[in-house]
Design an enzyme around this catalytic site. Structure first.
Site, mmCIF file in Angstrom:
data_model
loop_
_atom_site.group_PDB
_atom_site.id
_atom_site.type_symbol
_atom_site.label_atom_id
_atom_site.label_comp_id
_atom_site.label_asym_id
_atom_site.label_seq_id
_atom_site.Cartn_x
_atom_site.Cartn_y
_atom_site.Cartn_z
ATOM 1 N N GLU A 90 0.619 -1.568 7.858
ATOM 2 C CA GLU A 90 0.894 -2.918 7.242
ATOM 3 C C GLU A 90 0.817 -3.927 8.753
ATOM 4 O O GLU A 90 0.052 -4.940 8.567
ATOM 5 C CB GLU A 90 2.392 -3.030 7.079
ATOM 6 C CG GLU A 90 2.580 -2.525 5.423
ATOM 7 C CD GLU A 90 2.269 -1.214 5.227
ATOM 8 O OE1 GLU A 90 2.295 -0.524 6.071
ATOM 9 O OE2 GLU A 90 2.250 -0.915 4.196
ATOM 10 N N HIS A 159 13.211 0.836 -1.315
ATOM 11 C CA HIS A 159 12.138 0.239 -1.995
ATOM 12 C C HIS A 159 12.981 -1.040 -2.651
ATOM 13 O O HIS A 159 12.349 -1.188 -4.022
ATOM 14 C CB HIS A 159 11.288 1.053 -2.949
ATOM 15 C CG HIS A 159 10.678 2.146 -2.363
ATOM 16 N ND1 HIS A 159 11.317 3.328 -1.546
ATOM 17 C CD2 HIS A 159 9.388 2.231 -2.147
ATOM 18 C CE1 HIS A 159 10.589 4.040 -1.160
ATOM 19 N NE2 HIS A 159 9.182 3.634 -1.339
#
Lengths: 362, 517
Positions: A90, A159
């Site tokens: 990322e 998450h």
């Protein structure tokens, strides 16, 4: 749970006439059903075809058609130069996308979930958000960071976090939170066209939900202004301000409240930064009571900011303390029963509205 | 130590029979193959003749990149399942398996790649310590004009650093970062690039900007944060930036510029420009995740970018022995599939040659190049550091005097008859005077106006910031003694639009956009 929400939405839409905008036009009133996923996909298609500088970058966006299939068909149509599958980094691909934006391209960066954006947050804040200011207007960063945000179903602590408050705290960024398909299309198109860096927070559970969309929304030039909230339901007794999935919950709560004689006004914030203070304050000045709803952690959240801005600007108009509904102040547990208890439910919103109206014992 | 070269055509296997774990004997040949464990039980190693050609790793068609296919379309081919056993051109099978991760040649020897090389990666240099050309050296010839310009810039940079450092010590500016000892890297690399190449610096490369034409006055204005600063006083001293010189504004965060450069290089490639991206960073910056992601990405996307690492031995107080255990930085390039070279960073001619050649490769072949310039950070990390606390003053002095890159290059141009002591003293006193004057002017200049506090947060100034600006201006006018006298409080200029209470009128790209609140 989802099935109930969808059914309610269809019932509601068949009863109510769409807001003023579509009444002024002479488009057909038979609105097409479109899922949020299709809305996002069509917005990406249209913006990519309109501007060759727009390109997608992220993990699994290409050959896999997107981890949540939002980018389906785009690789086939625009080729690997404009839809880049990246290695797992990322920080890497965000940095690279920011560099491409510095040079003049318009990247749309997909995070598989915004939880993973934390690995890239230095680039989002220090390289993207602050660049125009630090460079005295020389380096503009026309970039969009998009992906699912907030809780899904049974995905646990790492998450499920909502990042709206984190990103909205930073000057230089714009933060958008679409709710339905119209929001998804209009706001994503606006975000891609905007010269500033935009954080576009979607919701995984809303991807599959369909909403009626008018022809105006389906038109390729359709665009929503950034920084304007929408009154999803007009009311006069209490204002409920929410964003993303909680808008749907608030609308359901409003139906329940109506039976008890409380006419709730539901605001779909659409934009967390800039926050539409004037719409919120106008509404509170009308209803005199406010409930904020978010599924994020309560401390330093969006609800806190809304409360502060209402107290600053409309203190004399408040007839009751502001009620703040948020997720539980714990990392998201996995077990289904615990997860349900950690997130706001429709009943919580109903009770909060009643408290704000002094209809119940606190 | 062994490595794989992505486009290698000739692959030779190391003689492993006599080796033990951890100590392989390297053949003198430059290309070797990596190997895996053997699945079958044969006890001998496979030796391939030197002319054997194996298909490229992970790509069944070795020529696809030349056929004009998009580089990323190779992915489509690699996901198709290959045959179980790749056949070698001489018709022999076995011992080579076509994994999706790459063709591997097997070996029954259990062989670990050594963590340290038997031979250190050689360092390219052309001038010896006395500035004389080493015989048989390969380099790119430099004209007298360019060489003299390079030297003048190097000397200017030295003087600029000395004077600004002193200014900070006198309290006239708040902070400064010197480039002492690294002048050759700065100037020689800048000289080898074109003005179209976009530069992503760390913070120890003002020389690149100097070469490109940033004036001494502009440097001073930025350090003093005055009204004439093209950065509008937004940044700490020495955080220069200039659109017109293709030099991206310096950001303090370490190594973030490295993936930015790759992104920009990718954009340049998509635009088919005859230009590359260049980024600079130190030895410490190579520990950041951004470095690894960027190199990997640059190789995968085949972007025209030059990575220049100033390995100056220190990251504030952290010596390289605490920073990494690899043989420097250039060897890491191989691991990512990036062509690389180690250069003597204090040899201006070698730096020039290496960067010049690297640029041609980057632009013509669409590939990244990694250059490790070994040097020494003579100055402190910054004015907030006193490096005598962690290294000896003698060491610093030795590098400052005996290994000064500026002196070394001067000796070379003097040998060529292009420079002399009169030119030297004229240059030094002229630059010094210019700098002192520039500082005086910069120091006395007005600071940026109040409106510069609120602009450029976004492309268009949002209404809440316009309101805040109005409030600040009113407050300053009401209580002037609470505010510094040298902050101009002029009325809002019309270029950003005028705010009327019910309507925002915004002029954006010559279009009048009216938002009704």
């Amino acid at each position: 749970m989802l099935g109930i929400v969808r059914q309610k939405m269809l019932e509601r839409s068949s009863k109510k006439i769409r807001p003023a905008v579509s009444m002024l036009r002479s488009y057909s009133s038979a609105a097409k059903q479109m899922t949020v996923r299709e809305a996002l996909n069509s917005a990406l298609h249209e913006e990519m075809s309109a501007d060759s500088k727009v390109f997608l970058i992220g993990e699994e966006v290409g050959e896999y058609q997107g981890a949540y299939k939002i980018t389906k068909g785009l690789l086939d149509k625009y080729g690997p130069d404009r839809v880049l599958d990246t290695p797992i980094t990322e920080a890497g691909f965000t940095g690279i996308a920011v560099g491409a934006a510095y040079y003049g391209l318009k990247p749309v960066v997909e995070f598989m979930t915004f939880n993973f954006s934390m690995q890239a947050i230095d680039h989002i804040i220090n390289s993207a958000a602050k660049s125009n200011y630090m460079s005295a207007g020389k380096i503009s960063v026309p970039i969009v960071f998009r992906g699912p945000n907030g809780a899904a179903a049974g995905v646990g602590a790492q998450h499920s976090q909502c990042y709206a408050a984190w990103y909205a705290a930073c000057p230089g960024l714009k933060v958008l939170t679409p709710y339905n398909s119209e929001d998804a299309r209009g706001l994503l198109k606006a975000a891609i066209r905007d010269p500033d860096p935009v954080v576009f927070l979607e919701n995984e559970l809303l991807y599959g939900e369909s909403f009626p969309t008018s022809d105006e929304v389906l038109d390729s030039s359709f665009c929503l202004p950034i920084g304007k909230a929408k009154i999803e339901r007009k009311g006069k007794h209490v204002t409920i301000a929410a964003y993303s999935k909680m808008v749907g919950y608030s609308l359901q709560a409003a139906e329940i409240l109506e039976k008890d004689g409380i006419d709730a006004e539901v605001i779909n914030l659409r934009s967390i930064r800039p926050l539409d203070r004037s719409t919120i304050n106008d509404s509170v000045r009308k209803t005199n009571r406010l409930v904020t709803v978010e599924e994020a952690f309560p401390q330093h959240g969006v609800g806190a900011e809304i409360c502060a801005c209402v107290v600053e600007e409309s203190f004399a108009y408040l007839d009751a303390p502001v009620e703040r509904i948020a997720g539980a102040d714990v990392p998201m547990p996995y077990a289904a029963n615990l997860e349900r208890m950690a997130l706001p439910q429709v009943g919580d919103i109903v009770r909060a509205a009643k408290r704000a109206c002094y209809r119940s014992v606190p | 130590m062994a490595f794989c070269s992505r486009n290698s055509r000739n692959i030779i296997i190391i003689n492993l029979l006599k080796s033990k774990v951890g100590s392989s004997r390297l053949m003198k040949l430059s290309r070797v193959c990596c190997y895996g464990t053997c699945l079958n039980s044969t006890n001998h190693c496979r030796f391939l003749p030197s002319t054997t050609t194996l298909p490229q790793l992970g790509n069944p068609d070795p020529n696809s990149h030349k056929k004009g296919h998009s580089p990323c379309s190779q992915r489509f081919q690699s996901t198709k399942s290959g045959q179980q056993f790749a056949s070698l051109p001489n018709g022999e099978h076995s011992q080579v398996l076509d994994f999706p991760g790459g063709n591997v040649v097997f070996s029954p020897e259990m062989q670990f790649l050594s963590e340290s090389p038997n031979v250190y990666n050689p360092c390219y240099r052309v001038l010896d310590d006395n500035g004389q050309l080493i015989s048989n050296s390969v380099f790119v010839q430099v004209s007298e004009e360019i060489a003299v310009k390079m030297y003048s810039n190097m000397a200017t940079l030295q003087i600029l650093d000395t004077i600004f450092y002193e200014a900070q010590r006198q309290g006239r500016i708040s902070f400064y970062v010197t480039t002492i000892g690294e002048e050759a890297i700065n100037i020689a690399s800048a000289a080898a690039l074109t003005s179209d190449d976009v530069v992503f610096p760390q913070y120890r490369e003002p020389g690149v900007l100097l070469w490109r034409g940033f004036t001494l006055q502009e440097f001073a204005n930025q350090c003093f944060g005055n009204k004439a600063d093209n950065g509008k006083g937004r940044q700490m001293p020495a955080h220069y930036g200039s659109n017109k010189h293709n030099y991206f504004t310096i950001s303090s965060t370490i190594a973030t510029q490295i993936p930015h450069a790759v992104g920009a290089a990718y954009s340049l490639k998509m635009d088919k420009k005859d230009a590359c991206a260049v980024t600079y960073f130190g030895d410490g910056g190579t520990s950041e995740g951004d470095f690894h992601a960027a190199l990997n990405f640059a190789a995968v996307t085949e972007s025209p970018v030059i990575f220049i690492c100033r390995n100056n031995g220190w990251a504030i107080s952290t010596p390289t022995s605490d920073q990494f255990r690899s043989d420097g930085i250039a060897v890491r390039g191989q691991a990512y599939g990036v062509r690389s070279i180690r250069v003597d960073g204090n040899d201006a001619l070698a730096m020039y040659s290496a960067v010049h050649t690297a640029r041609e490769m980057a632009v013509n072949e669409h590939r990244p190049i990694l250059i490790e310039a070994v040097t020494y950070r003579v100055g402190h990390h910054s004015t907030s550091d006193d490096s005598t606390k962690y290294r000896s003053a003698d060491e610093i002095e030795w590098w400052r005097m005996a290994r000064d890159p500026v002196t070394r290059f001067r000796k070379w141009i003097e040998t060529n008859g292009w420079w002399g002591s009169e030119a030297e003293s004229q240059l030094r006193s002229s630059i010094r005077n210019q700098l002192l004057q520039a500082i005086q002017i910069a120091e006395r200049a007005e600071k940026p106006p109040v409106k510069d506090l609120f602009r450029d947060v976004y492309n268009n100034i949002p209404s809440h910031l316009r309101e805040q600006e109005k409030l600040v201006r009113e407050t300053i006018n009401k209580h002037p003694k609470d505010y510094p006298a040298d902050v101009p409080v002029d009325v809002a200029v019309k270029d950003d639009g005028v705010s009327v209470y019910d309507v925002d009128v915004i002029v954006h790209d010559d279009d009048l956009i009216i938002h009704v609140r």
